[in-house]
Design a protein around this motif. Structure first.
Motif, mmCIF file in Angstrom:
data_model
loop_
_atom_site.group_PDB
_atom_site.id
_atom_site.type_symbol
_atom_site.label_atom_id
_atom_site.label_comp_id
_atom_site.label_asym_id
_atom_site.label_seq_id
_atom_site.Cartn_x
_atom_site.Cartn_y
_atom_site.Cartn_z
ATOM 1 N N ASP A 84 0.835 -1.208 0.000
ATOM 2 C CA ASP A 84 0.000 0.000 0.000
ATOM 3 C C ASP A 84 0.869 1.257 0.000
ATOM 4 O O ASP A 84 0.600 2.210 -0.738
ATOM 5 N N ARG A 85 1.900 1.262 0.821
ATOM 6 C CA ARG A 85 2.803 2.407 0.883
ATOM 7 C C ARG A 85 3.499 2.630 -0.466
ATOM 8 O O ARG A 85 3.593 3.752 -0.954
ATOM 9 N N PHE A 86 3.946 1.539 -1.077
ATOM 10 C CA PHE A 86 4.598 1.627 -2.376
ATOM 11 C C PHE A 86 3.650 2.197 -3.425
ATOM 12 O O PHE A 86 4.009 3.084 -4.198
ATOM 13 N N THR A 87 2.426 1.698 -3.447
ATOM 14 C CA THR A 87 1.445 2.125 -4.440
ATOM 15 C C THR A 87 1.121 3.612 -4.295
ATOM 16 O O THR A 87 1.085 4.346 -5.292
ATOM 17 N N VAL A 88 0.929 4.060 -3.078
ATOM 18 C CA VAL A 88 0.637 5.477 -2.832
ATOM 19 C C VAL A 88 1.821 6.347 -3.252
ATOM 20 O O VAL A 88 1.651 7.373 -3.921
ATOM 21 N N GLN A 89 3.032 5.926 -2.896
ATOM 22 C CA GLN A 89 4.222 6.706 -3.249
ATOM 23 C C GLN A 89 4.454 6.720 -4.759
ATOM 24 O O GLN A 89 4.857 7.741 -5.313
ATOM 25 N N GLN A 90 4.199 5.598 -5.426
ATOM 26 C CA GLN A 90 4.389 5.568 -6.871
ATOM 27 C C GLN A 90 3.366 6.454 -7.577
ATOM 28 O O GLN A 90 3.699 7.151 -8.533
ATOM 29 N N LYS A 91 2.141 6.448 -7.095
ATOM 30 C CA LYS A 91 1.116 7.310 -7.685
ATOM 31 C C LYS A 91 1.509 8.784 -7.528
ATOM 32 O O LYS A 91 1.403 9.569 -8.476
ATOM 33 N N ALA A 92 1.990 9.154 -6.357
ATOM 34 C CA ALA A 92 2.426 10.531 -6.115
ATOM 35 C C ALA A 92 3.620 10.878 -7.005
ATOM 36 O O ALA A 92 3.690 11.972 -7.572
ATOM 37 N N PHE A 93 4.566 9.951 -7.140
ATOM 38 C CA PHE A 93 5.730 10.163 -8.006
ATOM 39 C C PHE A 93 5.279 10.400 -9.447
ATOM 40 O O PHE A 93 5.756 11.314 -10.114
#
Length: 123
Positions: A84-93
């Motif tokens: 979940d953390r990875f997905t949120v950070q990738q979306k923001a990136f």
């Protein structure tokens, strides 16, 4: 004289490319987080496919997951938190850097099977 031309051309090209180099092609935090997720996924040998699940991971710029990844139920809580953390950070990136993607739909697997101690997706 030819050498001066090439030096001038190089300096001219370099001056225009400096601005583009400020946009990172990837984020080191994302790379490390992805490595951590993969390591956790591979930390348990796959011997009984009934004990394995899968989840979408990442965020394509057009929307939807970039892939699916298998995990053992014994690491579920920690694993899903990392994903979940990875997905949120990738979306923001992606949004921050105006990333584009192929927009192809990544189809979810039907199930997980065990082969050679590793989880394999069945489509």
């Amino acid at each position: 004289m030819k050498n001066m031309f090439w030096v001038f051309l190089f300096l001219l090209t370099a001056s225009f490319s400096c601005e583009d180099s400020e946009i990172p092609s990837t984020d080191l935090g994302l790379i490390e987080l992805e490595k951590e997720i993969v390591a956790l996924s591979e930390s348990v040998a796959c011997t009984n496919s009934a004990e394995w699940k899968f989840t979408p991971m990442g965020s394509k710029a057009c929307g939807g997951p970039m892939r699916y990844i298998a995990y053992h139920q014994s690491v579920e809580r920690e694993f899903l938190d990392l994903v979940d953390r990875f997905t949120v950070q990738q979306k923001a990136f992606n949004q921050r850097n105006n990333v584009v993607s192929d927009c192809m739909l990544v189809v979810a697997p039907r199930a997980v099977s065990c082969e050679g101690g590793k989880p394999v997706f069945l489509n």
